[in-house]
Scaffold this motif. Sequence first.
Motif, mmCIF file in Angstrom:
data_model
loop_
_atom_site.group_PDB
_atom_site.id
_atom_site.type_symbol
_atom_site.label_atom_id
_atom_site.label_comp_id
_atom_site.label_asym_id
_atom_site.label_seq_id
_atom_site.Cartn_x
_atom_site.Cartn_y
_atom_site.Cartn_z
ATOM 1 N N PRO A 1 16.943 35.446 101.006
ATOM 2 C CA PRO A 1 17.500 34.181 101.499
ATOM 3 C C PRO A 1 18.857 33.887 100.869
ATOM 4 O O PRO A 1 19.193 34.430 99.813
ATOM 5 C CB PRO A 1 16.459 33.152 101.048
ATOM 6 N N VAL A 2 19.608 33.034 101.524
ATOM 7 C CA VAL A 2 20.896 32.604 100.962
ATOM 8 C C VAL A 2 20.785 31.119 100.616
ATOM 9 O O VAL A 2 19.937 30.414 101.179
ATOM 10 C CB VAL A 2 22.052 32.815 101.980
ATOM 11 N N PRO A 3 21.615 30.631 99.701
ATOM 12 C CA PRO A 3 21.625 29.184 99.454
ATOM 13 C C PRO A 3 22.106 28.461 100.713
ATOM 14 O O PRO A 3 22.981 28.973 101.417
ATOM 15 C CB PRO A 3 22.634 29.021 98.307
ATOM 16 N N TYR A 4 21.517 27.323 100.983
ATOM 17 C CA TYR A 4 21.866 26.602 102.211
ATOM 18 C C TYR A 4 23.133 25.777 101.962
ATOM 19 O O TYR A 4 23.080 24.567 101.698
ATOM 20 C CB TYR A 4 20.705 25.724 102.658
ATOM 21 N N THR A 5 24.270 26.460 102.041
ATOM 22 C CA THR A 5 25.557 25.818 101.759
ATOM 23 C C THR A 5 26.502 25.987 102.951
ATOM 24 O O THR A 5 26.270 26.844 103.822
ATOM 25 C CB THR A 5 26.229 26.469 100.530
ATOM 26 N N LYS A 6 27.566 25.171 102.945
ATOM 27 C CA LYS A 6 28.563 25.290 104.015
ATOM 28 C C LYS A 6 29.270 26.640 103.939
ATOM 29 O O LYS A 6 29.647 27.221 104.965
ATOM 30 C CB LYS A 6 29.588 24.150 103.882
ATOM 31 N N GLU A 7 29.432 27.122 102.709
ATOM 32 C CA GLU A 7 30.075 28.414 102.508
ATOM 33 C C GLU A 7 29.247 29.529 103.173
ATOM 34 O O GLU A 7 29.795 30.418 103.843
ATOM 35 C CB GLU A 7 30.209 28.677 100.994
ATOM 36 N N ALA A 8 27.919 29.448 102.977
ATOM 37 C CA ALA A 8 27.034 30.462 103.576
ATOM 38 C C ALA A 8 27.085 30.377 105.095
ATOM 39 O O ALA A 8 27.058 31.412 105.791
ATOM 40 C CB ALA A 8 25.602 30.261 103.083
ATOM 41 N N ILE A 9 27.180 29.162 105.608
ATOM 42 C CA ILE A 9 27.259 29.016 107.068
ATOM 43 C C ILE A 9 28.514 29.720 107.601
ATOM 44 O O ILE A 9 28.474 30.417 108.616
ATOM 45 C CB ILE A 9 27.258 27.519 107.461
#
Lengths: 335, 282
Positions: B114-122
Amino acid sequence: MEILIDNPLATMYGPYFLIFFGFVIFFAIIILALVKTQFDKTNNLPIPAIPPNIDPYEIAYLRGGTNEVARSVVFSLLQKGFIEIDNIATPAVVKKTFNQQDTRNLNPIEQLTLGWLGYSREPKEFFGKTGLVEQLNVYGNSYQGRLEQQQMLTSEEDRTALNPVKWTVYLLILGLGGYKTLAAIAHGNYNIIFLVILTVAGLLIARTVAKMPRITKLGKIYLERLQTAFDNLKYTSQANYIQSFRANNAPQTTFAGVDPLLLSVGVFGSGILAGTVFSGYNDAFKKAQQQSAAGGSSCGSGCGSCSAGGSSCSSGDGGGGSSCGGGCGGCGGGD
Amino acid sequence: MNLEKLAKLGIGIGFRERFRADIFLNQDLIDFLEITTDHYLDANPQKKDELKLLKAHFPLISHSLELSLGSAEGIDEEYLEKVAELVEFVNPQWFSDHICFTKSGGVKIGHLAPVPYTKEAIKVFVRNISKVKQRVKTPLILENITYLVNFPSSEMSEAAFIKTILDETDCGLLLDVTNLYINSRNFGFDWRKFLDEIPLERVVQLHFVGSHKHGKRLIDAHANKTEAEIWNVFAEVAKRCDIKGAILERDENFPPFTEILEEIKTAHCLMKNANIGEFSAV
């Protein structure tokens, strides 16, 4: 008339003629082979889908004719406990079991087989002229018709269509060889043994090449597909019948109305039974097949599982009907 | 992407080699198959024949594992090319991969991470998915995964994260109801609220299978029969979404195929919104 025995061909030096004749035979056979391949263009047809309600006996027929159907039916009865094989007796005997279950659950082809069996039969009787194979021809003809319609088996029409080319090649070889033989004798040359050998060998090779395969290219592709689709079945379906386990004559869980092991026998041949509690069946029928073949039966001895790899099964030249099949119990080659 | 135009495929199973014979003998009960794309990349002739055979008998959907859409380093173009070629051959209604990353620094990590749920990840997902969509014209749908930790750096909920990605990439959702149930149990949230937050109109396909209890946690082992609680999630989603297809994913602890067929029948009932009431826990 002198021209008939006094021309360049008739007077050609023997070894030179043999070389010339060899080339003629070679090219005639090449042409025959090329023409034969043109008759079977079924590999361009769409491959029939594998039906969910698959008939193991029909697949057995496709793979090896009525002989293979007989083997599969006998195996099914053995697996269901209606018959047993006494391998201790010499020769081995196939006989009904004492406690016969309700035969109404058997399908017609199995009922016919059980009826024909009577109390007991020797395996070689199955393949004889009044044997089970003969009895099952009514089913065989039905399978043949259906499979020919689907262009998976070579029809009689396709076979006869090759006749003009085939006979032209035969006559060419026989005519040229025969003519030179007569011309040589007329010139007082009697050392014609190589000429006769070459003529006979040419005819035999041409006859072999002229045989149309029993299974068409489409039929082979379809069989390969079946064998790909059911490849894992031949292992999983044996699991309950491996010899180290207690013998289990009851059919294992069936699905879609088809017993997995029977279907495996239909698709791959009875060779897959090696190492299972049914290997005695293989032994008895392998001997029977050999005896039957030695006794002049028209049954071929093609291996049950050979078809995918390019079956060598072929019907006789216009005779013998379903002369292919028999199976050697899954060896990979002929008996 | 106009998801409504996608054909309804029904209920199927994830193709596994050991099911092959059973699948062919029960064709009339299995509407479609999901193949694992990775099994057919650089495939040997036998696998190629198998794929042709499957394609000739069933509608196929391809499901890949290694696009690594969450990798900040970008998409592995060689892998994408192979996936694209396979998708072109299979010609599925849609194809799918996961909302996760599986590669880092060029190294496969062998896990759906999983990835952290961040704007960067989006941003990373949007960039990578855009690249995939440039190469493959078949609609892409994204699958939710299970996770073992909640990243402290997350800036939003999983549902909000998924919603944003789907909205920005115009992708469909492959909702794994088992993963949803497992996450809800492991992290104590209400899966119904999750459903309220995601764009249900984007749900194209479902995955379902039983969960596996490992200590206090549930894990997604693909090794158990679908339990009543998961059927309840399935039923709720089936009522609220216009699902195009659902796939039973079984990878281990294989049961007799009759059990698989029973599960497919149950899923069929639920898809038809049959009034079978709520499942009770066994």
